[in-house]
Structures are given as C-alpha cells and as structure tokens.
Enzyme design. Structure first.
Site, PDB file in Angstrom:
ATOM      1  CG  ASP A  53      46.970  44.073  36.767  1.00 57.98           C
ATOM      2  OD1 ASP A  53      47.936  44.807  36.509  1.00 57.98           O
ATOM      3  OD2 ASP A  53      47.009  43.161  37.611  1.00 57.98           O
TER       4      ASP A  53
ATOM      5  CD  GLN B  72      43.148  46.525  39.686  1.00 60.79           C
ATOM      6  OE1 GLN B  72      43.770  46.727  40.707  1.00 60.79           O
ATOM      7  NE2 GLN B  72      41.911  46.070  39.680  1.00 60.79           N
TER       8      GLN B  72
ATOM      9  NE  ARG C 157      48.780  39.859  43.974  1.00 60.84           N
ATOM     10  CZ  ARG C 157      49.786  39.709  44.815  1.00 60.84           C
ATOM     11  NH1 ARG C 157      49.538  39.459  46.100  1.00 60.84           N
ATOM     12  NH2 ARG C 157      51.041  39.799  44.403  1.00 60.84           N
ATOM     13  CG  ASP C 158      45.631  38.632  40.735  1.00 60.80           C
ATOM     14  OD1 ASP C 158      45.154  39.605  41.339  1.00 60.80           O
ATOM     15  OD2 ASP C 158      46.847  38.511  40.502  1.00 60.80           O
TER      16      ASP C 158
ATOM     17  CG  LEU D 259      49.292  53.598  38.026  1.00 68.80           C
ATOM     18  CD1 LEU D 259      50.600  53.745  38.822  1.00 68.80           C
ATOM     19  CD2 LEU D 259      48.611  52.282  38.423  1.00 68.80           C
ATOM     20  CG  LEU D 260      44.833  51.744  32.682  1.00 66.36           C
ATOM     21  CD1 LEU D 260      43.960  52.414  31.631  1.00 66.36           C
ATOM     22  CD2 LEU D 260      45.821  50.801  31.971  1.00 66.36           C
TER      23      LEU D 260
ATOM     24  CE1 TYR E 295      45.229  46.357  45.472  1.00 68.42           C
ATOM     25  CE2 TYR E 295      46.580  44.404  45.773  1.00 68.42           C
ATOM     26  CZ  TYR E 295      46.377  45.762  45.953  1.00 68.42           C
ATOM     27  OH  TYR E 295      47.325  46.507  46.607  1.00 68.42           O
ATOM     28  CB  SER E 296      43.614  41.671  39.145  1.00 70.10           C
ATOM     29  OG  SER E 296      44.352  42.780  38.714  1.00 70.10           O
TER      30      SER E 296
END
Length: 485
Positions: free
Chosen positions: A41, A57, A160-161, A38-39, A100-101
């Site tokens: 962000d 990701q 996040r991010d 799974l691809l 994560y991003s």
C-alpha cells in the site's frame, strides 16, 4: 524483528543494488518498486519541504505479508528519486507485528504520519492501535505513540488505515472498520488540534451490506459541495462486468454532512480500475489537484507473481490526477510524468490501413492512440511477445472492453470485461513498463492496470478491426528509467 538480517545489512543490500542493478527483464523502469522484499500500500502521501514524499508498505525480509515497515522515496520531478529508506519500523509494543497503512498531514512545518500499529497475541488475537509519528526535514522521525487505543464497542479488531481530512478548520479521521456482524464500515473521529481524537460514530451510507471489511478509506473534497468517499471493500460478489478481482477499490460521490454523520444522496459504487492488479489507493492534494497512487497488486494473489522467485514483489502505479466531471472521477497521468519522455519514435496522423503492426525496440514506452470508430464495430489491439500475447478488444456495438491475458505463459491469466462508452472515436493512453501496463480509456473515463511476465523482451503491437483501421493519431515515446540517488 526476524533474525534474517539486521537493518545495517538491509542498508548495504540496498546500496549494492543501486550500484549493481540486476538485468531481469521484469524489472520495471519507471514504476516505484523495491530491489527485494514485498511492497504494497501507498501511505502518507504528502508534498512537504518542496518535495513529494511517497511512503509505502515494505517487508524487507521476504515476499510475505509480514513485518510491514514504512519506506520512503522523495522526488520533485518523478524522474530523480532519493534512494528508499525505512522510516517506520515495527519495534514498539504498539506496532510490533507491523506498521500498517495510514496517511500524512503537514502541520507546523512538520509531517505527521498516522498509521495503524498491528499487534498479534495468542491464538492470532489481533489488536489495532492508531498511532502517530513526526517526520522532520532533516530526515529524522519520532514516534509519539498511540492516539486511539481500541476500536469502539460493536466493532472487531479489523480497525485500521487512518486518513485525515479537514472541514471548516476541524480535523477529521476516517478509519476502515468491521462491525460485529462482520460488515464493512467506516468510522469518523474529530479533533481540533490533530492530537486528541473523539469518536463521532459510524458514517451513514446507503451501502448496508457491502462486503465484510472497508480498507484504506479516503474522504476527498472534489467540488464545493461534493466529496468522494474512496475505499477498498472486501467480500463483494463478482459479476460479469464488475467486481471481477478478489477485492475491489472504488468510490461513491455525495454530500458529506458531518453533523448528521451521513454521506447523503451518494452515487452507486464505481470501481477506480477495471484491470487485474490494482488495490489500496491513497489520495493527497497538491496545487489544487487530487493526486492518487495505487498498489499494483492484490492481497492473496502472490502466487501469480513469478518475481517472488527472484526475491521481490509488487510496485506502485504512476501518479494519477482525479478530475470530477459528470458525477464521475476521471483519471489522467500527472503532468510531471511527461518528464520521463526521452525521445518520440512515432508520430502518425490520419493513416488508413488493413491492419497496423509496429515492432518496438524497448518495452518501456508511452503510447497515445486515437482510432476512428464511425464505420467499425470492433477494434483489436494485440500486445505480442514472440509466441505470447495480451489481447485488448473494444466492442462498439456492445460498449464493452475485454482484456484477455490467457495467452501468457507465466503469471496471472484470465479475462476482464467492463462497460465503456464508445461513439465515433476510441482514445487509449498507454504506459508500458517491463512488467506493468496501465491503460487510460476515453480521456480517463476508465483505467486498467495489469502485470505481465513475458518470456521474451521484444514487443510488437498489432491493431486491426473488421474493416479498415483508421488511425487519427498515434504518438509513441521511449521512456527513460527513473534514477534513485
């Protein structure tokens, strides 16, 4: 790490794929996607060491939103890419449940990667750590660890991010957040050296009750005194002509006052993409252009992607350049994408007919279409795949565009409607890949991205209206497949 495969096995599987590519009719030719897993962000987008670095990701172990890694491809021309490789693995105490991003920052001849480390405890308790790693020109990477260990008081662990931007030679970080009242917000941190970070506070906006989480914030300078705050709010109520997806991505434009910590006199929120499948965009600057990639997908919509039955899901958009005009962000394909053109197969000017039909030998083409609208109120463009079709309707009188993919057998269905300024001409710039269509309207005033999964390979395009079809210009190019070597 799951016991499904070792990283050595993953590397072998990647090599085998690029030697013996599968022939599935939904495998995209020029959109970045992975052979398996799974691809999602786009992350860390940067121009570094004379190459475009595109991180994203990836879960290499399956088609679930778990065990997120950062994967990387590089390119100079958007035709020839390096083979994907994992650069961040969720194997430290601060990122064990997912890297994560985040974003990239080129500094001191190194590429610093900021990201959120996700850690889950008992009863699904979440901890979010903001982390940094350094990527070197030889391809090695070193994690420096945690730079922000906890969300501030008054906010949940949905924190996040990180996105880094500069103002007056000072580094600032925007972080997506959720307050204890379960409202989406963005927090701003400050640093003189990009290493030690201090919280300034919550960015003040006029959006007081605007969803329950703001993901993937970008703060992008677009003129001498204007910034675009680009983000992905979750939890907006759907309307007939906007907010039609489960989650949205868009922007507001205003004057950024970092002393008052406020985005002043900002515009209303405008979605970046009015199609079915677009989320989590990230922007980076190169050669005075703001370049954007988005994820061709949406959270919690995996059931609409039949490619999961074959072991892979999702792609990235082609790169888009953002241009600020009339207080709006126009989008256009990055000029280098023209390198994908293999041969021009149609070049028509000033043609009038009752309707126009064209059978294409391949489903990966670029189409530039300019239609005269001075004597007609309705144009239909039909993308036909044997007995299936997608219908695009442009209503000049109502100034509304409708995309209907209800007549496709597989994948997501439904209708999307949005407002579009249509006067005497309708301009469509379309990129059709094996299972993705991106359409730019009126020189990029609006864009739609959608996935589709036809049972048959053939494609026929039909154009008709309520009077006589007048084609000012129609150019079509066959596009080559990108190469991963």
């Amino acid at each position: 790490m799951p016991n499904k495969k070792s990283y050595k096995d993953i590397g072998k599987d990647l090599d085998n794929y690029y030697i013996n590519k599968d022939k599935n009719i939904w495998r995209n030719k020029f959109h970045i996607e992975m052979p398996f897993g799974l691809l999602n962000d786009p992350n860390g987008l940067s121009y570094y060491d004379n190459k475009f670095h595109i991180f994203y990701q990836w879960n290499p172990f399956g088609c679930e939103h778990k065990t997120k890694h950062w994967c990387l491809v590089t390119t100079t021309n958007f035709v020839d890419f390096t083979r994907p490789k994992i650069v961040l693995k969720p194997e430290e105490w601060f990122d064990k449940d997912g890297c994560y991003s985040g974003c990239g920052l080129v500094k001191d001849d190194k590429l610093k990667l900021y990201y959120t480390g996700n850690v889950k405890g008992n009863n699904n308790e979440r901890k979010s750590y903001q982390c940094v790693a350094t990527y070197y020109k030889d391809g090695t990477i070193q994690k420096q660890g945690v730079i922000i260990g906890k969300q501030p008081e008054g906010y949940t662990a949905h924190f996040r991010d990180p996105y880094i931007f500069m103002n007056d030679n000072i580094y600032y970080m925007a972080l997506g957040a959720q307050n204890n009242k379960l409202k989406g917000k963005v927090l701003i941190y400050r640093s003189k050296d990009s290493t030690e970070w201090n919280l300034l506070g919550e960015l003040k906006t006029d959006m007081k009750d605007f969803g329950h989480m703001w993901e993937c914030p970008n703060m992008v300078k677009i003129s001498e005194d204007k910034y675009a705050f680009i983000f992905s709010p979750q939890g907006l109520e759907g309307k007939e002509l906007k907010y039609q997806n489960i989650f949205q991505s868009g922007y507001v434009i205003g004057t950024l006052d970092l002393k008052e910590l406020e985005l002043k006199r900002h515009s209303e929120f405008k979605e970046l993409d009015m199609g079915f499948d677009f989320y989590a965009p990230q922007i980076f600057e190169h050669d005075s252009e703001n370049i954007m990639f988005g994820w061709v997908g949406l959270p919690d919509k995996g059931c609409e992607y039949p490619t999961s039955n074959y072991g892979w899901m999702y792609s990235l958009t082609i790169p888009r350049v953002l241009e600020y005009k009339n207080n709006i962000l126009y989008q256009k394909p990055l000029k280098r994408i023209e390198n994908l053109r293999q041969s021009q197969i149609v070049n028509i000017k000033n043609l009038s007919c009752n309707d126009y039909k064209l059978n294409l030998q391949s489903r990966y083409v670029e189409i530039m279409l300019n239609l005269e609208m001075d004597e007609t109120d309705l144009i239909e463009v039909r993308f036909k795949f044997s007995d299936e079709y997608i219908l695009l309707t442009c209503d000049k009188k109502a100034q509304i565009v409708t995309i209907d993919r209800s007549n496709m057998c597989l994948g997501g269905k439904g209708i999307r409607k949005f407002k579009l300024e249509i006067k005497d001409k309708l301009k469509l710039h379309m990129f059709i890949d094996s299972s993705i269509i991106e359409i730019y309207y009126q020189d990029g005033l609006e864009v739609t991205t959608l996935v589709y999964f036809p049972k048959e390979e053939q494609l026929e395009i039909e154009i008709k209206n309520d009077n006589e079809v007048k084609i000012n210009e129609l150019c079509i190019w066959n596009l080559r497949s990108v190469k991963y070597e």
